[in-house]
Design a protein around this motif. Sequence first.
Motif, PDB file in Angstrom:
ATOM      1  N   GLU A  37       0.818  -1.214   0.000  1.00  0.00           N
ATOM      2  CA  GLU A  37       0.000   0.000   0.000  1.00  0.00           C
ATOM      3  C   GLU A  37       0.854   1.267   0.000  1.00  0.00           C
ATOM      4  N   ILE A  38       2.030   1.212   0.639  1.00  0.00           N
ATOM      5  CA  ILE A  38       2.909   2.383   0.673  1.00  0.00           C
ATOM      6  C   ILE A  38       3.692   2.513  -0.628  1.00  0.00           C
ATOM      7  N   LEU A  39       4.232   1.404  -1.123  1.00  0.00           N
ATOM      8  CA  LEU A  39       5.133   1.457  -2.268  1.00  0.00           C
ATOM      9  C   LEU A  39       4.416   1.711  -3.585  1.00  0.00           C
ATOM     10  N   THR A  58       9.660  -6.760  -4.080  1.00  0.00           N
ATOM     11  CA  THR A  58       8.900  -6.212  -5.207  1.00  0.00           C
ATOM     12  C   THR A  58       9.863  -5.838  -6.329  1.00  0.00           C
ATOM     13  N   LEU A  59       9.342  -5.896  -7.543  1.00  0.00           N
ATOM     14  CA  LEU A  59      10.116  -5.548  -8.731  1.00  0.00           C
ATOM     15  C   LEU A  59       9.345  -4.524  -9.540  1.00  0.00           C
ATOM     16  N   SER A  60       9.996  -3.398  -9.845  1.00  0.00           N
ATOM     17  CA  SER A  60       9.374  -2.331 -10.624  1.00  0.00           C
ATOM     18  C   SER A  60      10.346  -1.851 -11.697  1.00  0.00           C
ATOM     19  N   SER A  61       9.802  -1.253 -12.759  1.00  0.00           N
ATOM     20  CA  SER A  61      10.646  -0.687 -13.816  1.00  0.00           C
ATOM     21  C   SER A  61      10.257   0.758 -14.052  1.00  0.00           C
ATOM     22  N   PHE A  62      11.238   1.556 -14.514  1.00  0.00           N
ATOM     23  CA  PHE A  62      11.033   2.978 -14.742  1.00  0.00           C
ATOM     24  C   PHE A  62      11.630   3.362 -16.083  1.00  0.00           C
ATOM     25  N   PRO A  63      11.081   4.408 -16.713  1.00  0.00           N
ATOM     26  CA  PRO A  63      11.625   4.856 -18.004  1.00  0.00           C
ATOM     27  C   PRO A  63      13.033   5.421 -17.894  1.00  0.00           C
ATOM     28  N   SER A  64      13.411   5.916 -16.705  1.00  0.00           N
ATOM     29  CA  SER A  64      14.744   6.510 -16.544  1.00  0.00           C
ATOM     30  C   SER A  64      15.294   6.227 -15.155  1.00  0.00           C
ATOM     31  N   SER A  65      16.618   6.313 -15.036  1.00  0.00           N
ATOM     32  CA  SER A  65      17.273   6.111 -13.745  1.00  0.00           C
ATOM     33  C   SER A  65      16.886   7.200 -12.750  1.00  0.00           C
ATOM     34  N   ILE A  66      16.755   8.439 -13.231  1.00  0.00           N
ATOM     35  CA  ILE A  66      16.395   9.558 -12.350  1.00  0.00           C
ATOM     36  C   ILE A  66      15.044   9.297 -11.683  1.00  0.00           C
ATOM     37  N   GLN A  67      14.087   8.841 -12.452  1.00  0.00           N
ATOM     38  CA  GLN A  67      12.768   8.567 -11.886  1.00  0.00           C
ATOM     39  C   GLN A  67      12.840   7.432 -10.859  1.00  0.00           C
ATOM     40  N   ILE A  69      15.443   6.543  -9.003  1.00  0.00           N
ATOM     41  CA  ILE A  69      16.131   6.989  -7.790  1.00  0.00           C
ATOM     42  C   ILE A  69      15.246   7.931  -6.973  1.00  0.00           C
ATOM     43  N   ASN A  70      14.581   8.884  -7.650  1.00  0.00           N
ATOM     44  CA  ASN A  70      13.704   9.793  -6.912  1.00  0.00           C
ATOM     45  C   ASN A  70      12.575   9.028  -6.232  1.00  0.00           C
ATOM     46  N   CYS A  71      12.063   7.998  -6.905  1.00  0.00           N
ATOM     47  CA  CYS A  71      11.038   7.156  -6.301  1.00  0.00           C
ATOM     48  C   CYS A  71      11.594   6.471  -5.052  1.00  0.00           C
ATOM     49  N   ALA A  72      12.802   5.903  -5.168  1.00  0.00           N
ATOM     50  CA  ALA A  72      13.403   5.195  -4.040  1.00  0.00           C
ATOM     51  C   ALA A  72      13.658   6.135  -2.863  1.00  0.00           C
ATOM     52  N   ILE A  73      14.124   7.362  -3.152  1.00  0.00           N
ATOM     53  CA  ILE A  73      14.379   8.330  -2.081  1.00  0.00           C
ATOM     54  C   ILE A  73      13.080   8.672  -1.346  1.00  0.00           C
ATOM     55  N   GLU A  74      12.010   8.894  -2.109  1.00  0.00           N
ATOM     56  CA  GLU A  74      10.723   9.208  -1.468  1.00  0.00           C
ATOM     57  C   GLU A  74      10.199   8.024  -0.666  1.00  0.00           C
ATOM     58  N   LEU A  75      10.387   6.828  -1.179  1.00  0.00           N
ATOM     59  CA  LEU A  75       9.941   5.640  -0.444  1.00  0.00           C
ATOM     60  C   LEU A  75      10.648   5.530   0.911  1.00  0.00           C
ATOM     61  N   GLN A  76      11.956   5.691   0.911  1.00  0.00           N
ATOM     62  CA  GLN A  76      12.688   5.576   2.169  1.00  0.00           C
ATOM     63  C   GLN A  76      12.332   6.712   3.130  1.00  0.00           C
ATOM     64  N   ALA A  77      12.035   7.892   2.590  1.00  0.00           N
ATOM     65  CA  ALA A  77      11.608   9.001   3.445  1.00  0.00           C
ATOM     66  C   ALA A  77      10.265   8.691   4.100  1.00  0.00           C
ATOM     67  N   LYS A  78       9.344   8.119   3.339  1.00  0.00           N
ATOM     68  CA  LYS A  78       8.031   7.758   3.893  1.00  0.00           C
ATOM     69  C   LYS A  78       8.159   6.660   4.945  1.00  0.00           C
ATOM     70  N   THR A  86      11.404  -2.025   7.710  1.00  0.00           N
ATOM     71  CA  THR A  86      12.408  -1.267   6.959  1.00  0.00           C
ATOM     72  C   THR A  86      12.730  -2.044   5.691  1.00  0.00           C
ATOM     73  N   ILE A  87      13.060  -1.326   4.617  1.00  0.00           N
ATOM     74  CA  ILE A  87      13.390  -2.022   3.373  1.00  0.00           C
ATOM     75  C   ILE A  87      14.765  -1.615   2.868  1.00  0.00           C
ATOM     76  N   ARG A  88      15.320  -2.480   2.047  1.00  0.00           N
ATOM     77  CA  ARG A  88      16.509  -2.159   1.251  1.00  0.00           C
ATOM     78  C   ARG A  88      16.053  -2.008  -0.197  1.00  0.00           C
ATOM     79  N   ILE A  89      16.761  -1.175  -0.964  1.00  0.00           N
ATOM     80  CA  ILE A  89      16.417  -0.961  -2.379  1.00  0.00           C
ATOM     81  C   ILE A  89      17.666  -1.082  -3.232  1.00  0.00           C
ATOM     82  N   GLY A  90      17.542  -1.801  -4.342  1.00  0.00           N
ATOM     83  CA  GLY A  90      18.611  -1.896  -5.328  1.00  0.00           C
ATOM     84  C   GLY A  90      18.095  -1.470  -6.691  1.00  0.00           C
ATOM     85  N   ILE A  91      18.893  -0.722  -7.448  1.00  0.00           N
ATOM     86  CA  ILE A  91      18.478  -0.218  -8.767  1.00  0.00           C
ATOM     87  C   ILE A  91      19.568  -0.511  -9.784  1.00  0.00           C
TER      88      ILE A  91
END
Length: 252
Positions: A37-39, A58-67, A69-78, A86-91
Amino acid sequence: MDDRRLAAIMFTDIVGYTSMMAADEQQALRVIVQHREILKPVVEKYNGSWLKEMGDGTLSSFPSSIQAINCAIELQAKLKLVPEFTIRIGIHLGDVIFAHDDVYGDGVNVASRIEPTAAPGGISISGQVYDTITSNREITAEYLGDKNLKHVARPVRIYAISNSDLPIPAPFTDEPPEESTAAADPSPLESISAPDVAFKSNSLFQELRRRKVFRAGMAYVIVAWLLIQVSTAILPVYDVPVWINQGFLLLL
């Protein structure tokens, strides 16, 4: 026909989920629902595609690396505001192949291998991702080192995103290269489940080495052998019954 595309691949995993499940199964299942629900809304906010769930990953794809990373930063902030998990994220930036109602490809494999290198609550990225953000002043990263990853032919440069006080793991120390089976694998597609299982088995071996289990076991064998030699030589001198000597040997 298979659908192949180049994309920024984001892999997430809940820290300590196996122990959580063993301690309280119902709570662990509630965490999975809360995790999704959060992610999911944040992934969609950054034009990401929610591809797949694998247990607590979970596995997700994005059109660009910037998008991504910004998604991952917001997720960890939330998630800093969520004490339950707590989660770990790899891109990683690479190919994804959609075939037979599943997601495959080297990009998936590398992203899943990079994720465990992140600190709890942190984000790790590959060198391919880092190369695309070097001109972006809003995103900062620290080099952790080159790492040999299972089922990956060459060492992968890995960086940790350092924005917003994200936790940074210690740089990698020198390590013997892991045996790569990428060249021997006859299948051009690799499911996400395979690297996950292999990583967990490798983590167990590394944990046993870290706790010096093998060294302690060898020391015990040597001491036991010496005691057996001493008892075999000394006990008969004092006419000790045979069953006592046998019991001592069995105890060792």
